[in-house]
Scaffold this active site. Structure first.
Site, mmCIF file in Angstrom:
data_model
loop_
_atom_site.group_PDB
_atom_site.id
_atom_site.type_symbol
_atom_site.label_atom_id
_atom_site.label_comp_id
_atom_site.label_asym_id
_atom_site.label_seq_id
_atom_site.Cartn_x
_atom_site.Cartn_y
_atom_site.Cartn_z
ATOM 1 N N LYS A 21 0.819 -1.206 -0.176
ATOM 2 C CA LYS A 21 -0.001 -0.007 -0.016
ATOM 3 C C LYS A 21 1.048 1.292 0.074
ATOM 4 O O LYS A 21 0.529 2.201 -0.737
ATOM 5 C CB LYS A 21 -0.884 0.027 1.323
ATOM 6 C CG LYS A 21 -1.457 1.289 1.625
ATOM 7 C CD LYS A 21 -2.008 1.321 2.835
ATOM 8 C CE LYS A 21 -2.198 2.616 3.385
ATOM 9 N NZ LYS A 21 -1.404 3.367 4.035
ATOM 10 N N ASN A 22 2.015 1.200 0.829
ATOM 11 C CA ASN A 22 2.831 2.396 1.048
ATOM 12 C C ASN A 22 3.587 2.649 -0.132
ATOM 13 O O ASN A 22 4.431 3.861 -0.217
ATOM 14 C CB ASN A 22 3.408 2.505 2.341
ATOM 15 C CG ASN A 22 2.684 2.631 3.627
ATOM 16 O OD1 ASN A 22 1.367 3.059 3.327
ATOM 17 N ND2 ASN A 22 3.210 2.773 4.630
ATOM 18 N N ARG A 92 -3.690 9.593 3.316
ATOM 19 C CA ARG A 92 -2.501 10.459 3.780
ATOM 20 C C ARG A 92 -1.638 10.435 2.416
ATOM 21 O O ARG A 92 -1.075 11.681 2.155
ATOM 22 C CB ARG A 92 -1.978 9.888 4.919
ATOM 23 C CG ARG A 92 -0.471 10.386 5.131
ATOM 24 C CD ARG A 92 -0.496 11.761 5.706
ATOM 25 N NE ARG A 92 0.781 12.111 5.906
ATOM 26 C CZ ARG A 92 1.048 13.409 6.312
ATOM 27 N NH1 ARG A 92 0.201 14.412 6.608
ATOM 28 N NH2 ARG A 92 2.551 13.756 6.657
ATOM 29 N N ASP A 116 -0.785 26.978 10.847
ATOM 30 C CA ASP A 116 0.511 26.587 11.007
ATOM 31 C C ASP A 116 0.852 25.175 11.322
ATOM 32 O O ASP A 116 1.661 24.530 11.129
ATOM 33 C CB ASP A 116 0.723 27.149 12.784
ATOM 34 C CG ASP A 116 0.869 28.608 12.252
ATOM 35 O OD1 ASP A 116 0.702 29.453 13.386
ATOM 36 O OD2 ASP A 116 1.266 29.117 11.627
ATOM 37 N N ASP A 306 4.662 0.832 11.896
ATOM 38 C CA ASP A 306 3.253 0.289 11.227
ATOM 39 C C ASP A 306 3.601 -1.366 11.911
ATOM 40 O O ASP A 306 2.373 -2.042 11.957
ATOM 41 C CB ASP A 306 3.368 0.122 9.857
ATOM 42 C CG ASP A 306 2.935 1.275 9.445
ATOM 43 O OD1 ASP A 306 2.791 2.337 10.088
ATOM 44 O OD2 ASP A 306 2.890 1.571 8.284
HETATM 45 C C1 UD1 Z 1 4.466 6.923 6.061
HETATM 46 C C2 UD1 Z 1 3.460 5.816 5.972
HETATM 47 C C3 UD1 Z 1 3.083 5.248 7.355
HETATM 48 C C4 UD1 Z 1 4.172 5.027 8.343
HETATM 49 C C5 UD1 Z 1 5.097 6.218 8.428
HETATM 50 C C6 UD1 Z 1 6.275 6.041 8.894
HETATM 51 C C7 UD1 Z 1 2.287 6.256 4.175
HETATM 52 C C8 UD1 Z 1 1.159 6.634 3.289
HETATM 53 N N1 UD1 Z 1 2.207 6.219 5.128
HETATM 54 O O1 UD1 Z 1 3.685 8.229 6.572
HETATM 55 O O2 UD1 Z 1 2.327 4.185 7.307
HETATM 56 O O3 UD1 Z 1 4.039 4.822 9.611
HETATM 57 O O4 UD1 Z 1 5.337 6.628 7.005
HETATM 58 O O5 UD1 Z 1 7.132 4.883 8.693
HETATM 59 O O6 UD1 Z 1 3.368 5.930 3.406
HETATM 60 N N2 UD1 Z 1 6.792 14.925 10.299
HETATM 61 C C9 UD1 Z 1 6.987 16.283 10.521
HETATM 62 N N3 UD1 Z 1 6.783 16.949 9.261
HETATM 63 C C10 UD1 Z 1 6.680 16.314 8.229
HETATM 64 C C11 UD1 Z 1 6.414 15.140 7.851
HETATM 65 C C12 UD1 Z 1 6.687 14.312 9.056
HETATM 66 O O7 UD1 Z 1 7.041 16.532 11.432
HETATM 67 O O8 UD1 Z 1 6.534 17.534 7.139
HETATM 68 C C13 UD1 Z 1 6.791 13.861 11.399
HETATM 69 C C14 UD1 Z 1 5.420 13.204 11.354
HETATM 70 O O9 UD1 Z 1 4.522 13.952 12.343
HETATM 71 C C15 UD1 Z 1 5.797 11.992 12.143
HETATM 72 C C16 UD1 Z 1 7.119 11.597 11.551
HETATM 73 O O10 UD1 Z 1 7.554 12.870 10.920
HETATM 74 O O11 UD1 Z 1 5.964 11.998 13.728
HETATM 75 C C17 UD1 Z 1 7.169 10.523 10.479
HETATM 76 O O12 UD1 Z 1 6.531 10.993 9.221
HETATM 77 P P1 UD1 Z 1 6.534 10.449 7.637
HETATM 78 O O13 UD1 Z 1 8.056 9.525 7.763
HETATM 79 O O14 UD1 Z 1 6.602 11.712 6.900
HETATM 80 O O15 UD1 Z 1 5.201 9.506 7.703
HETATM 81 P P2 UD1 Z 1 4.417 9.585 6.614
HETATM 82 O O16 UD1 Z 1 4.805 9.783 5.415
HETATM 83 O O17 UD1 Z 1 3.307 10.247 6.838
#
Ligand code: UD1
Length: 421
Positions: A21-22, A92, A116, A306
């Site tokens: 999926k991801n 997402r 913000d 996950d």
């Molecule tokens: C993806 C996966 C999700 C998985 C996650 C971490 C998909 C659709 N989802 O989510 O299943 O649990 O990776 O392996 O692929 N963060 C920030 N600012 C940002 C972006 C992220 O602070 O601009 C923080 C988030 O709040 C979180 C952490 O970084 O605490 C990880 O997020 P990220 O790696 O971006 O996960 P996703 O891509 O949302």
């Protein structure tokens, strides 16, 4: 619908792992980068895929499903760079259209709560990186708007290796003017899969699989459509290993990529699960009660957040006490109350869960709070005395391709029932 589980095991046979999926949702977003016809194979039959199709359709890109595991996507070049809120809100991964839209069309409007704080899952790293490449953002109360006549290469150091931000920056950089360096990039296998498809489309990316990606931008219009086979889903693969671990047995998880799950498989082994790579996947067997371990979630190659609900479910029936530490999403412990209904002894302390293993869980009526936790409750139900009923199954269907059918095929007693029965 609900899923009803009876105590099962030992499990035996072979289960095939579907595509991730991801990965597939991000590959679909990448089709916005170039005109032409794309054929994606090993597509998981999960409900997030049609939602992504709808989102692409709303922007003018047509998706067809010749078979449940295949997608043909046609980008005629007539793309409206507006992603409506009601679709973005559902998955997402829809935020992944931002990079391709900016790179290809020079503008994007994505319906999502602004201000913000972008809610509990921020996109500040996406915005900062794309801004460094020359994009200008207007963050409204209901949407994010961005313009960039032509993005330019930049040196970007991510303060955290965000999966989504790395993907958006990659898919923007492939059409930017000059070279982009993404440092502290996320290294998840699904990013490698995206890089492979981008390379087939004509993109130049060095450092694939490392935390430093160097992208040489192509001229606008010079990328082309490509065919691609979606990488195997390591979380679905882990789910079947966890099922064997929880209720015993010997199962081949065909299509699994052990090299994408190394750290997790090592921890499974410490808990007493025998893991053996096979030519086309891996074999998992377990014949005794699991031993407890402590673990912490971390970006890849660490233990993915996950996987955590599966591991907590395993600790719930293991011998001893284990501590699970969540480093990515501190609030991601909602399923623990559901496990407690089944007799699990779990105490939450900040971002730690202290799990004292019990001899036996008992069947209960529980609810799937999200995709991964829902699957973990199904797996826990296999080890519980009596009948466990899991509702809110639509969460599980977002990311699992026929979880029930696959578990049944290896001997689990599990079925789907309409909720009103
Ligand atoms: C993806 C996966 C999700 C998985 C996650 C971490 C998909 C659709 N989802 O989510 O299943 O649990 O990776 O392996 O692929 N963060 C920030 N600012 C940002 C972006 C992220 O602070 O601009 C923080 C988030 O709040 C979180 C952490 O970084 O605490 C990880 O997020 P990220 O790696 O971006 O996960 P996703 O891509 O949302």
């Amino acid at each position: 619908m609900r899923i009803v589980v009876e105590r099962s095991g030992p499990l035996a046979g072979t289960v095939e792992v579907p595509g991730a999926k991801n990965s597939v949702l991000k590959l679909m977003a990448a089709t916005l980068l170039a005109e032409g016809e794309y054929r994606l194979t090993n597509v998981p039959d999960i409900t997030d895929v049609p939602v992504m199709c709808e989102l692409l359709g709303a922007m003018g890109v047509r998706c067809e499903r010749p078979s449940p595991h295949e997608l043909v996507i046609r980008n005629s070049g007539d793309v409206t760079p507006v992603a409506p809120f009601h679709l973005v809100d559902r998955i997402r991964a829809s935020v992944n259209v931002l990079g391709p839209l900016l790179a290809r069309l020079g503008r994007a409007q994505i319906g999502m709560p602004g201000g913000d704080d972008f809610g509990s899952r921020p996109i500040d790293l996406h915005v900062a990186g794309l801004s460094a490449m020359g994009a200008q953002f207007a963050l409204g109360p209901e949407d994010v708007r961005a313009v960039a006549p032509r993005l330019r290469g930049a040196e970007i150091l991510l303060r955290f290796p965000s999966v989504g931000a790395t993907e958006n920056l990659l898919t923007a950089a492939v059409l930017a003017r000059g070279t982009t360096v993404i440092d502290n990039a996320a290294r998840e296998p699904e990013i490698g899969d995206l890089c492979a498809m981008l390379a087939s489309m004509g993109a130049s990316i060095e450092g694939v699989g490392t935390d430093r990606l160097v992208v040489t931008g192509a001229e606008p219009g010079s990328l082309r459509a490509a065919d691609h086979e979606v990488v195997a889903d390591r979380v679905q693969a882990a789910t079947y290993v966890a099922a064997v671990a929880t209720c015993g047995g010997d199962v081949e998880v065909r299509g699994a990529r052990p090299e994408h799950m190394e750290m997790l498989l090592n921890r499974f082994a410490e808990m007493g699960v025998a893991i053996e790579p096979t030519g086309g996947g891996l074999r998992a067997s377990c014949g005794q009660r699991l031993r407890s371990i402590d673990f912490a979630t971390l970006p890849y190659p660490g233990i993915a957040t996950d996987y955590k609900p599966l591991l907590v479910g395993m600790l719930a029936v293991a011998d001893g006490t284990g501590i699970a530490t969540e480093n990515l999403y501190p609030g991601r412990f909602r399923y623990v109350d559901e496990l407690a209904k089944m007799g699990a002894d779990v105490r939450i302390d900040g971002h730690h869960a202290v799990v004292r293993g019990v001899e036996r869980l008992c069947g209960a009526e529980v609810s799937a709070p999200d995709i991964r936790a829902g699957a973990a409750l199904v797996v826990a139900g296999l080890a519980a005395e009596g009948r466990t009923s899991i509702d809110q199954v639509h969460h599980i269907d977002r990311g699992y391709d026929d979880l029930v059918g696959r578990l049944r095929a290896i001997g689990a007693s599990v079925s789907r029932e309409p909720t009103d029965r």
